[in-house]
Design a protein around this motif. Sequence first.
Motif, PDB file in Angstrom:
ATOM      1  N   UNK A 132     123.731  68.513  14.124  1.00 40.11           N
ATOM      2  CA  UNK A 132     124.207  67.256  13.549  1.00 40.11           C
ATOM      3  C   UNK A 132     123.466  66.065  14.167  1.00 40.11           C
ATOM      4  N   UNK A 133     123.216  66.138  15.470  1.00 40.27           N
ATOM      5  CA  UNK A 133     122.499  65.046  16.132  1.00 40.27           C
ATOM      6  C   UNK A 133     121.062  64.948  15.646  1.00 40.27           C
ATOM      7  N   UNK A 134     120.452  66.098  15.377  1.00 42.37           N
ATOM      8  CA  UNK A 134     119.078  66.094  14.859  1.00 42.37           C
ATOM      9  C   UNK A 134     119.053  65.482  13.462  1.00 42.37           C
ATOM     10  N   UNK A 135     119.991  65.884  12.625  1.00 37.49           N
ATOM     11  CA  UNK A 135     120.031  65.331  11.263  1.00 37.49           C
ATOM     12  C   UNK A 135     120.268  63.819  11.292  1.00 37.49           C
ATOM     13  N   UNK A 136     121.041  63.344  12.245  1.00 37.80           N
ATOM     14  CA  UNK A 136     121.265  61.904  12.370  1.00 37.80           C
ATOM     15  C   UNK A 136     119.958  61.204  12.736  1.00 37.80           C
ATOM     16  N   UNK A 137     119.168  61.814  13.645  1.00 39.12           N
ATOM     17  CA  UNK A 137     117.870  61.235  14.005  1.00 39.12           C
ATOM     18  C   UNK A 137     116.916  61.232  12.814  1.00 39.12           C
TER      19      UNK A 137
END
Length: 277
Positions: free
Chosen positions: A197-202
């Motif tokens: 999820x953090x990668x997709x946010x980036x």
Amino acid sequence: MAPQSTKTTRRESPSDEPAPERPSTEPRDPSPAVTRSLRILGALERARGPLTLSEISREVGMAKSSASNICQALENEGMIDRVESGYRLGIRTAELGGAFASQFNQVREFFAAVEGDPVLRGHVVQIAMLDAPDALYLARHEGRRQRLGTPLGSRLPLIHCAVGNAMLLAMDDAEVGAVLGAADFTPTTEESVTSPEAVREKIGAGRGRGYAIDRGESFPGIHGVAVPLEPWQPGDPRMAVGVALAASEAGDAVVDELGAALLTLADALTNPLSRRP
């Protein structure tokens, strides 16, 4: 009348019959010597320094005599060197690495394009290619004497480094999902992302601004800014170009300036025949 023979014929029991050969589940190695040679080169690559013959034989799981014969052949071809403390990679491997990188047009055009940019010429600028789940570093422009950036031939996780994030920006959802499914979310630094999820946010933030940012996720105190490169021709791997700089220099204004300069550089490293009018 001839006497009847008392000799009896022994019948083989099922246990006496030769067992049928079982088909091997392992694919047949068409060239074991080549495979063993590559394993030795791989062991020396991972070691990043000399290994003794005993260490090589243990690492690759072969007899010391066999390892000695293969090392002799590799040494004769310049692939490895024998030094006082053992064997290390030879100069021929550097030549092959350079030849691999230079077969891509964008790498050949990279150095002149960076030198011609007033913003980028003073920075460490690097090109990396996709080798999922990692970014493999191919070329490097040394803009300063500071020891920044990643050595050529090194790998960093796509999910952490700026060039890796930049390649993710250019992928569709299915490609991103495949990368995240194979990713190791063990943090490299305290700043590293630890979830899909953090990668997709980036990725979403990077697509909005046009470039990716690594704020100390790969190395403490080192930030990165990067943009994806459009493949020069069909079949070329995904690539990205980025800048490494100290965290103390990576203010918002500087990052924005570098992002804009990298977008201009990426445009210069695009095949002119693929440009749409």
